[in-house]
Design a protein around this motif. Sequence first.
Motif, mmCIF file in Angstrom:
data_model
loop_
_atom_site.group_PDB
_atom_site.id
_atom_site.type_symbol
_atom_site.label_atom_id
_atom_site.label_comp_id
_atom_site.label_asym_id
_atom_site.label_seq_id
_atom_site.Cartn_x
_atom_site.Cartn_y
_atom_site.Cartn_z
ATOM 1 N N UNK A 6 0.836 -1.094 -0.004
ATOM 2 C CA UNK A 6 0.060 0.054 0.071
ATOM 3 C C UNK A 6 0.879 1.187 -0.002
ATOM 4 N N UNK A 7 0.430 2.446 -0.703
ATOM 5 C CA UNK A 7 0.892 3.539 -0.665
ATOM 6 C C UNK A 7 0.148 4.414 -0.012
ATOM 7 N N UNK A 8 0.793 5.342 1.123
ATOM 8 C CA UNK A 8 -0.272 6.308 1.787
ATOM 9 C C UNK A 8 -0.007 7.562 0.798
ATOM 10 N N UNK A 9 -1.172 8.189 0.480
ATOM 11 C CA UNK A 9 -1.126 9.195 -0.483
ATOM 12 C C UNK A 9 -0.545 10.331 0.199
ATOM 13 N N UNK A 10 0.235 11.132 -0.218
ATOM 14 C CA UNK A 10 0.582 12.540 0.487
ATOM 15 C C UNK A 10 0.134 13.480 -0.418
ATOM 16 N N UNK A 11 -0.018 14.865 0.432
ATOM 17 C CA UNK A 11 -0.721 16.243 -0.191
ATOM 18 C C UNK A 11 0.078 16.201 -1.655
ATOM 19 N N UNK A 13 0.144 15.009 -4.241
ATOM 20 C CA UNK A 13 0.547 13.565 -5.104
ATOM 21 C C UNK A 13 -0.728 13.329 -6.033
ATOM 22 N N UNK A 14 -0.404 12.817 -7.224
ATOM 23 C CA UNK A 14 -1.485 12.376 -8.201
ATOM 24 C C UNK A 14 -1.174 10.941 -8.732
ATOM 25 N N UNK A 15 -2.158 10.440 -9.354
ATOM 26 C CA UNK A 15 -2.055 9.084 -9.647
ATOM 27 C C UNK A 15 -0.974 9.004 -10.520
ATOM 28 N N UNK A 16 -0.636 10.033 -11.472
ATOM 29 C CA UNK A 16 0.526 9.918 -12.520
ATOM 30 C C UNK A 16 1.924 9.806 -11.636
ATOM 31 N N UNK A 17 2.002 10.826 -10.663
ATOM 32 C CA UNK A 17 3.040 11.159 -9.918
ATOM 33 C C UNK A 17 3.313 9.727 -8.986
ATOM 34 N N UNK A 24 5.565 2.472 -12.847
ATOM 35 C CA UNK A 24 4.201 1.948 -13.391
ATOM 36 C C UNK A 24 3.465 2.783 -14.375
ATOM 37 N N UNK A 25 2.645 2.127 -15.395
ATOM 38 C CA UNK A 25 1.831 3.297 -15.898
ATOM 39 C C UNK A 25 0.520 3.581 -15.157
ATOM 40 N N UNK A 26 -0.002 4.611 -15.315
ATOM 41 C CA UNK A 26 -1.047 5.266 -14.218
ATOM 42 C C UNK A 26 -2.158 4.406 -14.451
ATOM 43 N N UNK A 27 -2.536 4.087 -15.896
ATOM 44 C CA UNK A 27 -3.649 3.290 -16.067
ATOM 45 C C UNK A 27 -3.570 1.806 -15.297
ATOM 46 N N UNK A 28 -2.157 1.294 -15.247
ATOM 47 C CA UNK A 28 -1.949 -0.220 -14.875
ATOM 48 C C UNK A 28 -2.232 0.140 -13.197
ATOM 49 N N UNK A 29 -1.695 1.089 -12.819
ATOM 50 C CA UNK A 29 -1.898 1.181 -11.107
ATOM 51 C C UNK A 29 -3.159 1.673 -10.699
ATOM 52 N N UNK A 33 -5.446 -1.043 -8.523
ATOM 53 C CA UNK A 33 -5.768 -0.612 -7.183
ATOM 54 C C UNK A 33 -7.173 -0.878 -7.195
ATOM 55 N N UNK A 34 -8.209 -0.821 -8.194
ATOM 56 C CA UNK A 34 -9.352 -0.846 -8.321
ATOM 57 C C UNK A 34 -9.954 -2.429 -8.170
ATOM 58 N N UNK A 35 -8.877 -3.178 -8.426
ATOM 59 C CA UNK A 35 -8.982 -4.886 -8.556
ATOM 60 C C UNK A 35 -9.096 -5.188 -6.916
ATOM 61 N N UNK A 36 -8.618 -4.300 -6.037
ATOM 62 C CA UNK A 36 -8.237 -4.697 -4.676
ATOM 63 C C UNK A 36 -8.780 -4.055 -3.648
ATOM 64 N N UNK A 37 -9.411 -2.731 -4.153
ATOM 65 C CA UNK A 37 -9.776 -1.902 -3.011
ATOM 66 C C UNK A 37 -11.340 -2.104 -2.742
ATOM 67 N N UNK A 38 -12.043 -1.502 -1.696
ATOM 68 C CA UNK A 38 -13.589 -1.596 -1.581
ATOM 69 C C UNK A 38 -14.107 -0.584 -2.752
ATOM 70 N N UNK A 39 -15.493 -0.547 -2.975
ATOM 71 C CA UNK A 39 -16.089 0.134 -4.173
ATOM 72 C C UNK A 39 -15.777 1.620 -3.897
ATOM 73 N N UNK A 40 -15.894 1.913 -2.669
ATOM 74 C CA UNK A 40 -15.902 3.465 -2.174
ATOM 75 C C UNK A 40 -14.767 3.888 -2.384
ATOM 76 N N UNK A 41 -13.776 3.176 -2.592
ATOM 77 C CA UNK A 41 -12.183 3.807 -2.731
ATOM 78 C C UNK A 41 -11.846 3.653 -4.305
ATOM 79 N N UNK A 42 -12.520 3.131 -5.045
ATOM 80 C CA UNK A 42 -12.189 2.869 -6.486
ATOM 81 C C UNK A 42 -12.007 4.383 -7.332
ATOM 82 N N UNK A 43 -10.969 4.262 -8.217
ATOM 83 C CA UNK A 43 -10.570 5.580 -8.842
ATOM 84 C C UNK A 43 -11.262 5.623 -10.420
#
Length: 346
Positions: A6-11, A13-17, A24-29, A33-43
């Motif tokens: 897991x990566x703790x998102x910092x102020x 930060x963007x998906x690309x950064x 990684x490629x942003x779409x791959x990331x 993430x969407x395949x492992x997270x809960x529905x409410x946390x999907x990007x």
Amino acid sequence: MQKFNTHIIQKNETLKSIATLYGLDADTLKLFHNNHCQVKDMILIELTGQKELYIPRIAVADQNKKVQFGRGNSIFFRPERSFSKYGVIVNLETGNSKNELKYETSVRWLKNESNLHFFEIDRTSNLYLNEEEINEIADTLAYKTSKVLYPLQISVDEHGKFRQVENLSVFKERWINVKEEVYREFEGDIVDKYCEKIENIIYEPEAISFYLKNDYFIRTLFFGIYQSFGQRFKIEGEESFPVVDNPIEPKYKIHVEVDPVKDEYDLVNISGEGKLNDERTVYDFINESPFSMTIQDHPVMNDNGNFRIQYYLNGETLLPETLYLECSIMLEEEKKISVVITAISE
């Protein structure tokens, strides 16, 4: 082995950064993430208040933390010019009875020839039984007569798996001096008994090969862990271990996996477990039968035994630092052998 980090998102930060940080490629990331997270946390398109991202286990910011694999995610066996000292603990358990053996040994690489590695193994300490240096006459004799075997030379294949003893011919020559030393210290029927026992082994090449094949230290250190682990960093197969005295060792169906990222101590973690998978019954093993006494077209496999390994390899040399192997089988009571091998720093 954990399947993701897991990566703790910092102020700011963007998906690309974040994707760039881990190579990684942003779409791959986003997909991972969407395949492992809960529905409410999907990007959906960009980060919208998520606090953490799930990232692939093998994606790390520090590229030096990645295990350096070969083709097919294989681990290299490169012991050339190595010399190591190890502390060894062997626990032998049958029912409620338990004995612990401790000693130290050295392993020196000798040469590489015909896709085989040759090593010299030597005992470098006295033997301790249940935390006390052996002093009973029977135990002392067993230890002193076994000195005829060391230094021991063995061959190992390219996967790091024990093949055979290579210096069988020297044992007869050594025995002359060892026997004289034993008779200078001891006398009586018990001495004759142990000398006769060791002579029955060293004068029969097949007997001594079988005897040394059952050496728990050798079989654990040279288990053959240097394999290709494939895309999933996991392999399955069948292995055997001399948990009982039998010309045909009990077979275990096991799976082994390697963590593609080194741990906090820069060690490569390999773990495995399995179950007994043998046609022979409890009574076959008790009677030391090398094959099943019952002929069946579709035999029910005996799974009454467990197998477990945990190996820690040096992150640079990929040579063993700490190893643990545990093997059990049910006879009239459960018999279990566990082996701990730890590298000793100079």
